[in-house]
Design an enzyme around this catalytic site. Structure first.
Site, PDB file in Angstrom:
ATOM      1  N   GLU A 408       0.846  -1.214   0.000  1.00 45.81           N
ATOM      2  CA  GLU A 408       0.000   0.000   0.000  1.00 45.81           C
ATOM      3  C   GLU A 408       0.882   1.266   0.000  1.00 45.81           C
ATOM      4  O   GLU A 408       0.537   2.286   0.582  1.00 45.81           O
ATOM      5  CB  GLU A 408      -0.957   0.038   1.216  1.00 45.81           C
ATOM      6  CG  GLU A 408      -1.818  -1.194   1.387  1.00 45.81           C
ATOM      7  CD  GLU A 408      -3.095  -1.199   0.552  1.00 45.81           C
ATOM      8  OE1 GLU A 408      -3.446  -0.140  -0.002  1.00 45.81           O
ATOM      9  OE2 GLU A 408      -3.725  -2.268   0.461  1.00 45.81           O
TER      10      GLU A 408
HETATM   11  C1  FAD Z   1       3.263  -9.845   0.174  1.00 43.66           C
HETATM   12  C2  FAD Z   1       3.032  -8.753  -0.819  1.00 43.66           C
HETATM   13  C3  FAD Z   1       1.773  -8.532  -1.326  1.00 43.66           C
HETATM   14  C4  FAD Z   1       1.560  -7.542  -2.286  1.00 43.66           C
HETATM   15  N1  FAD Z   1       0.318  -7.396  -2.847  1.00 43.66           N
HETATM   16  C5  FAD Z   1       0.172  -6.591  -3.930  1.00 43.66           C
HETATM   17  C6  FAD Z   1      -1.055  -6.588  -4.678  1.00 43.66           C
HETATM   18  O1  FAD Z   1      -2.015  -7.271  -4.337  1.00 43.66           O
HETATM   19  N2  FAD Z   1      -1.113  -5.811  -5.800  1.00 43.66           N
HETATM   20  C7  FAD Z   1      -0.079  -5.041  -6.211  1.00 43.66           C
HETATM   21  O2  FAD Z   1      -0.211  -4.364  -7.224  1.00 43.66           O
HETATM   22  N3  FAD Z   1       1.097  -5.002  -5.513  1.00 43.66           N
HETATM   23  C8  FAD Z   1       1.243  -5.764  -4.396  1.00 43.66           C
HETATM   24  N4  FAD Z   1       2.439  -5.776  -3.711  1.00 43.66           N
HETATM   25  C9  FAD Z   1       3.527  -4.932  -4.173  1.00 43.66           C
HETATM   26  C10 FAD Z   1       3.836  -3.778  -3.225  1.00 43.66           C
HETATM   27  O3  FAD Z   1       2.845  -2.822  -3.286  1.00 43.66           O
HETATM   28  C11 FAD Z   1       5.231  -3.281  -3.611  1.00 43.66           C
HETATM   29  O4  FAD Z   1       6.158  -4.255  -3.189  1.00 43.66           O
HETATM   30  C12 FAD Z   1       5.555  -1.935  -3.002  1.00 43.66           C
HETATM   31  O5  FAD Z   1       4.772  -0.925  -3.566  1.00 43.66           O
HETATM   32  C13 FAD Z   1       7.024  -1.573  -3.165  1.00 43.66           C
HETATM   33  O6  FAD Z   1       7.453  -1.754  -4.472  1.00 43.66           O
HETATM   34  P1  FAD Z   1       8.788  -2.599  -4.775  1.00 43.66           P
HETATM   35  O7  FAD Z   1       8.660  -3.886  -4.075  1.00 43.66           O
HETATM   36  O8  FAD Z   1       9.006  -2.617  -6.223  1.00 43.66           O
HETATM   37  O9  FAD Z   1       9.921  -1.774  -4.064  1.00 43.66           O
HETATM   38  P2  FAD Z   1      10.738  -0.556  -4.678  1.00 43.66           P
HETATM   39  O10 FAD Z   1       9.811   0.440  -5.254  1.00 43.66           O
HETATM   40  O11 FAD Z   1      11.813  -1.089  -5.542  1.00 43.66           O
HETATM   41  O12 FAD Z   1      11.368   0.047  -3.364  1.00 43.66           O
HETATM   42  C14 FAD Z   1      12.549  -0.455  -2.750  1.00 43.66           C
HETATM   43  C15 FAD Z   1      12.961   0.526  -1.671  1.00 43.66           C
HETATM   44  O13 FAD Z   1      13.252   1.802  -2.259  1.00 43.66           O
HETATM   45  C16 FAD Z   1      12.448   2.798  -1.680  1.00 43.66           C
HETATM   46  N5  FAD Z   1      12.056   3.755  -2.711  1.00 43.66           N
HETATM   47  C17 FAD Z   1      11.503   3.515  -3.916  1.00 43.66           C
HETATM   48  N6  FAD Z   1      11.252   4.656  -4.554  1.00 43.66           N
HETATM   49  C18 FAD Z   1      11.656   5.649  -3.752  1.00 43.66           C
HETATM   50  C19 FAD Z   1      11.657   7.059  -3.843  1.00 43.66           C
HETATM   51  N7  FAD Z   1      11.149   7.721  -4.896  1.00 43.66           N
HETATM   52  N8  FAD Z   1      12.161   7.753  -2.827  1.00 43.66           N
HETATM   53  C20 FAD Z   1      12.638   7.134  -1.739  1.00 43.66           C
HETATM   54  N9  FAD Z   1      12.657   5.814  -1.571  1.00 43.66           N
HETATM   55  C21 FAD Z   1      12.181   5.076  -2.576  1.00 43.66           C
HETATM   56  C22 FAD Z   1      11.255   2.074  -1.103  1.00 43.66           C
HETATM   57  O14 FAD Z   1      10.640   2.800  -0.047  1.00 43.66           O
HETATM   58  C23 FAD Z   1      11.872   0.785  -0.630  1.00 43.66           C
HETATM   59  O15 FAD Z   1      12.441   0.957   0.628  1.00 43.66           O
HETATM   60  C24 FAD Z   1       2.640  -6.720  -2.700  1.00 43.66           C
HETATM   61  C25 FAD Z   1       3.906  -6.927  -2.165  1.00 43.66           C
HETATM   62  C26 FAD Z   1       4.127  -7.930  -1.248  1.00 43.66           C
HETATM   63  C27 FAD Z   1       5.521  -8.146  -0.731  1.00 43.66           C
END
Ligand code: FAD
Length: 601
Positions: A408
């Site tokens: 979220e």
């Molecule tokens: C168990 C689970 C269930 C999920 N369910 C769903 C679902 O039902 N539907 C769906 O669409 N998604 C889902 N997700 C995805 C989830 O919403 C994403 O994992 C989340 O938004 C983070 O994206 P990412 O994993 O690509 O991390 P990244 O975006 O790669 O982030 C990695 C790190 O970098 C930081 N970061 C990234 N961008 C910035 C920035 N601009 N400034 C500062 N810091 C930054 C982040 O805060 C984090 O600490 C789920 C994830 C998990 C693990």
């Protein structure tokens, strides 16, 4: 009487306007009907979920699906759905209540529940056409169908609008062909419908689609992800290979997908905060019981100050979290009602109502998800070695809590959003930050008052301190905006510090207002522990604000300006009568121990 525009604070305005305690909604204001709903939700959780938590730990995905169906039969999936689409059409507070109390037993179920009722269903109820709503929402409300939400991709996480999934219109204009890879999709293993975001041609923004789950239509799934926690929540990749989606299944307009995704997440965020509340109560209850029973050095460990300190902090954070979550939920409910009274459809009213409080939704998401984690962590510590054992529920509570800081919108993103949105609102004139910030600047130049104020009334000193803490935010954020202008968003560490100040102010104020309201109507004696928790929360919040304020000031201000702001920080965070922190913690812990758990909800 209907609430009017004048009566309800706008989102973010808590920072510059005073709120009367009578104007905040508290858990103690629940109607009889809401209390009954809470009881039946708790009964369901104890019977179907808590009694079987081991099954959730053993990756019994089928059991999650089975219990979701049972929740559907009991109507628990339909509370937020309007009656015209087969739901109960309950108000926002009631929907929060179900989210809260259904989430205490296991993160696996609460994730499945949240993904289905929130991001899996809400995009249709909020943005769907009449035909789409008639076709899909009743099935989702009853639990005949389950929903999932496909936004994230391998290359598009926090940067959600950068997805590569494509939607290509057919030559006859009748359908879109969707191709792409979605990742981390909750409920993927058993859902009947996906909300999918894809890009049409080279559009700047993605577009939302309702896609029925039909493996013969180019839809396939990856294996279940091996996860740290929420073991029975189905999380899989979803592959779309030229999946045909009728044009009438586009959600809202072309290019509106990013907006849909973000608005669905606003609702998702405050509901996720709710979903982290009962998990805390459950951990506190288990920890209190264990601490009462576990004997070391010939005494129950609950008698040790070290354990009392933990129980008190856990209960205090949970109390502040509840206070803030239901305060914001009622603000949203009132704003929806106000907009409906002004002629908006329920759909428009709900959308705008939640959007208005997007700042509070982000604040809550961050604060409550971090508290559930620290509470579970201290829960393990109270259990000692047994806490580290997978045979006790502390271990799974800790693992399950971890995800809430990631999905979220990560907590980093939400922290920056909270401050970023506030600054935008100020620029649009929706919240006057500039006026109050200028006044704070003038105050800093003036001579401080040396009068000794009368702090004899309940919370008089705390409320005075809160007013000054707001000045810290205005001083720090105001100067940072002046210095960097729109470039501020590139100074993330400053944004994060400002956000922490903002978060602590909202949480502390919510706890104090709730207690004040209850003390006024039922007497201070009935609120002894709640008064202690409100004071302790404020003390801890002030310490955080001092630390974050200083960090920001020494990093962007220099010379006289820095010296003046540091003096301001000292003045604005000063207690006339310091609270006895150890006595407060002891008082709170003794109550938690005597009640064998958290009994303030
Ligand atoms: C168990 C689970 C269930 C999920 N369910 C769903 C679902 O039902 N539907 C769906 O669409 N998604 C889902 N997700 C995805 C989830 O919403 C994403 O994992 C989340 O938004 C983070 O994206 P990412 O994993 O690509 O991390 P990244 O975006 O790669 O982030 C990695 C790190 O970098 C930081 N970061 C990234 N961008 C910035 C920035 N601009 N400034 C500062 N810091 C930054 C982040 O805060 C984090 O600490 C789920 C994830 C998990 C693990």
């Amino acid at each position: 009487m209907e609430a009017t525009e004048k009566d309800i604070l706008r989102g973010g305005q808590f920072l510059v306007k005073e709120t009367n305690c009578e104007d905040v909604f508290t858990l103690e204001d629940l109607s009889e009907e809401q209390k009954m709903m809470r009881e039946s939700t708790k009964e369901f959780v104890d019977r179907e979920l808590w009694a079987h938590w081991e099954r959730f730990e053993k990756k019994d995905y089928a059991y999650t699906e089975e219990t979701m169906r049972k929740a559907g039969e009991l109507g628990l999936l339909s509370v937020a759905v309007p009656e015209s689409y087969g739901g109960m059409g309950m108000g926002f507070v009631s929907t929060m209540l179900v989210c809260d109390y259904i989430s205490g037993a296991t993160g696996s179920f609460s994730t499945a529940f949240g993904a289905h009722t929130g991001i899996g269903t809400m995009p249709i109820t909020l943005y769907g056409t009449e035909a789409q709503k008639q076709k899909y929402v009743p099935k989702l409300a009853s639990g005949e169908w389950f929903g999932a939400y496909c936004l994230t991709e391998p290359g598009a996480g926090s940067d959600a609008n950068s997805g590569k999934t494509k939607a290509v219109l057919s030559e006859d204009g009748k359908y879109y062909s969707i191709t792409g890879q979605k990742m981390w999709i909750s409920n993927a293993g058993f859902c009947s419908l996906f909300i999918v975001f894809a890009r049409i041609e080279d559009d700047k923004n993605i577009t939302g689609f309702i896609v029925e789950n039909d493996p013969s239509n180019g839809i396939s799934l990856g294996d279940e992800e091996k996860k740290l926690g929420i073991h029975s929540s189905s999380t899989r990749q979803v592959f779309f290979n030229e999946t045909k989606v009728p044009v009438e299944n586009m959600l809202s307009d072309r290019g509106n997908g990013f907006k849909i995704a973000m608005n669905a997440l606003n609702v998702g965020r405050i509901k996720l905060a709710a979903a982290c509340l009962d998990a805390q109560r459950r951990v506190i209850g288990e920890a209190a019981k264990y601490a009462n029973e576990r004997i070391q050095f010939k005494t129950p460990i609950v008698n040790f100050g070290a354990i009392k300190s933990k129980l008190a902090t856990m209960a205090t954070n949970c109390y502040a979290d509840e206070s803030a979550a239901y305060r914001a939920a009622k603000n949203i409910e009132d704003r929806i009602a106000m907009r409906e009274a002004a002629g908006n459809t329920h759909q428009e009213a709900e959308l705008k109502g939640v959007e208005e409080y997007a700042i509070e939704c982000s604040i809550l998401k961050v604060a409550v998800s971090e508290d559930v984690q620290s509470t579970a962590d201290e829960g393990i510590q109270i259990f000692g070695g047994m806490g580290f054992s997978a045979d006790t529920p502390m271990e799974s509570a800790w693992r399950d809590a971890r995800i809430s800081r990631i999905y979220e919108g990560t907590n980093e993103i939400n922290r920056m959003l909270a401050v970023g949105m506030l600054v935008k609102k100020a620029m649009k004139g929706h919240v006057d930050l500039l006026g109050p910030a200028t006044k704070v600047g003038e105050e800093l130049m003036g001579i401080p008052s040396f009068e000794t104020p009368d702090f004899s009334e309940l919370f008089a000193e705390e409320k005075d301190l809160l007013k000054r803490l707001k000045k810290v935010f205005l001083m720090v954020a105001g100067s940072a905006v002046q210095k960097y202008g729109p470039e501020l968003e590139n100074h993330q560490q400053l944004m994060l510090a400002a956000s922490d100040i903002l978060i602590e102010i909202y949480m502390a104020e919510s706890a104090i207002l709730r207690t004040e309201k209850n003390a006024k109507r039922s007497g201070e004696a009935t609120q002894a522990t709640q008064i202690a928790m409100s004071k302790l929360y404020l003390y801890n919040a002030t310490e955080t604000i001092i630390q974050k304020g200083k960090e920001a000031i020494v990093s962007f201000a220099e010379g006289d300006e820095q010296r003046m702001m540091l003096m301001g920080l000292k003045r604005f965070t000063k207690y006339t009568n310091n609270p006895n922190v150890v006595a407060l913690r002891t008082q709170i812990a003794d109550k938690v121990a005597a009640d064998n758990g958290y009994t303030f909800d």
